[in-house]
Write a protein that holds these residues in place. Structure first.
Motif, PDB file in Angstrom:
ATOM      1  N   LEU A   1       0.853  -1.184   0.000  1.00  0.00           N
ATOM      2  CA  LEU A   1       0.000   0.000   0.000  1.00  0.00           C
ATOM      3  C   LEU A   1       0.894   1.241   0.000  1.00  0.00           C
ATOM      4  O   LEU A   1       1.253   1.782   1.038  1.00  0.00           O
ATOM      5  CB  LEU A   1      -0.917  -0.011   1.222  1.00  0.00           C
ATOM      6  CG  LEU A   1      -1.966   1.107   1.320  1.00  0.00           C
ATOM      7  CD1 LEU A   1      -2.823   1.177   0.064  1.00  0.00           C
ATOM      8  CD2 LEU A   1      -2.835   0.903   2.549  1.00  0.00           C
TER       9      LEU A   1
ATOM     10  N   SER B   1      -4.048   3.841  -5.556  1.00  0.00           N
ATOM     11  CA  SER B   1      -4.365   2.906  -6.641  1.00  0.00           C
ATOM     12  C   SER B   1      -4.239   1.452  -6.197  1.00  0.00           C
ATOM     13  O   SER B   1      -4.792   0.554  -6.833  1.00  0.00           O
ATOM     14  CB  SER B   1      -3.465   3.167  -7.852  1.00  0.00           C
ATOM     15  OG  SER B   1      -2.104   2.975  -7.510  1.00  0.00           O
ATOM     16  N   ASP B   2      -3.533   1.220  -5.080  1.00  0.00           N
ATOM     17  CA  ASP B   2      -3.408  -0.149  -4.561  1.00  0.00           C
ATOM     18  C   ASP B   2      -4.716  -0.665  -3.967  1.00  0.00           C
ATOM     19  O   ASP B   2      -4.811  -1.850  -3.609  1.00  0.00           O
ATOM     20  CB  ASP B   2      -2.303  -0.210  -3.501  1.00  0.00           C
ATOM     21  CG  ASP B   2      -0.920  -0.016  -4.089  1.00  0.00           C
ATOM     22  OD1 ASP B   2      -0.691  -0.494  -5.216  1.00  0.00           O
ATOM     23  OD2 ASP B   2      -0.076   0.620  -3.436  1.00  0.00           O
TER      24      ASP B   2
END
Length: 343
Positions: free
Chosen positions: A155, A159-160
């Motif tokens: 993380l 976008s993760d």
């Protein structure tokens, strides 16, 4: 005989004197387990302070646990006089407190102390009268901006979150998760450990204050610090019940309430958050990242207006309130030294 009559008269006079009058007894339901940090740091000390300084005018009996009060019934318990004082998070009853959820709006930076000052001053200015008119807030309990957490990371960017199931606690947080391709889940905090452990959820948006109390460090590994929205709770009474108290009891409660007390609580929550973050950082296998400033500014520019507009639609006169909130936060941050004067 004369002495006996004199003693009886003295006893009767003493019993009727103000000093000997029975203390007004108020039950305070915290809705949290006894050893929860919020009780140890805020709720219990507040009640003890009142009991120690009330000179017999009022006595607060603290009741922890969820037998009397919980996140779903705290308003009803106060209105039904099951308890006379309760703590509850306003976000747990969004239909009743839509304007009060302005503190959950993300991307508005600031500490819990700043949030406490901003929220209480808006309350005093009448911003929440429509939904708090029947209640007597004794003090507000602000929580800092949530961060993002995953179990099994990585993380390093928002976008993760794509493809992940993320537990959230507000409509605005749900919007953020959806915007980044994740699936928002509504799971209450006491059940989040099990959800992460069983992979029912992949992560959550949460303050670090929740980690030691709910052992969330055992079921998360990766963390991204980013201001994803705060939340506000309140310790309160039914207004009619408060007004019916003897003047001495009201005076004691008033002297231990209000914006000064709220700001004090905000500063304590900031200390709690910092200690909890350090606790998580010390755990083996944990990675804590800060969002890239450029990514944050891009996210705020691209997503912020949509989220602000959504709040404005949900809350009565929400657009004007949001503008008030942003200004109040800026003023509070400047007052407590988080930002400097604008030249």
């Amino acid at each position: 005989m004369r002495r006996k009559l004199a003693n009886l008269c003295l006893a009767a006079a003493t019993a009727l004197s103000p000093a000997a009058a029975a203390a007004e007894s108020l039950v305070f339901g915290t809705g949290n387990v006894v050893i929860h940090p919020i009780n140890e740091r805020i709720m219990t000390p507040w009640a003890k302070q009142i009991n120690a300084t009330s000179d017999g005018a009022v006595e607060i009996a603290v009741r922890h646990g969820q037998m009397l009060v919980n996140g779903g019934n705290y308003v009803d318990r106060v209105q039904d006089d099951v308890v006379q004082i309760a703590f509850g998070m306003l976000v747990f009853d969004p239909g009743r407190f839509p304007r009060s959820l302005v503190s959950t709006v993300p991307f508005i930076e600031g500490s819990a102390e700043a949030s406490s000052l901003a929220f209480c001053r808006l309350y005093e200015a009448g911003a929440f009268d429509a939904e708090l008119a029947n209640f007597k807030p004794l003090f507000f309990v602000p929580f800092p901006q949530s961060s993002a957490h995953l179990n099994g990371g990585p993380l390093t960017s928002m976008s993760d979150l794509e493809g992940k199931k993320i537990m959230v606690g507000s409509p605005t947080a749900s919007q953020i998760v959806s915007a980044f391709g994740g699936t928002p889940l509504s799971i209450i905090l006491p059940e989040q450990y099990q959800a992460l452990q069983r992979s029912t959820a992949d992560g959550n948006f949460m303050t670090y204050t929740a980690f030691p109390a709910f052992n969330l460090q055992e079921v998360t590994t990766d963390h991204l610090r980013v201001p994803l929205g705060g939340a506000t709770g309140m310790v309160f009474m039914d207004r009619a019940r408060f007004e019916a108290l003897p003047e001495e009891a009201k005076a004691v409660l008033e002297s231990n309430s209000g914006c000064d007390k709220t700001r004090e609580v905000g500063a304590e929550v900031d200390d709690w958050e910092a200690e909890s973050l350090a606790f998580v950082a010390e755990q083996d296998g944990h990675t804590i990242n800060e969002i890239d400033p450029a990514e944050f500014e891009a996210m705020r520019a691209e997503l912020g207006e949509e989220i602000f507009a959504s709040f404005a639609e949900r809350a009565p006169e929400g657009e004007a309130l949001l503008a008030q909130w942003r200004q109040a936060m800026e003023d509070a941050r400047r007052e407590i030294g988080e930002i400097g004067e604008i030249e």
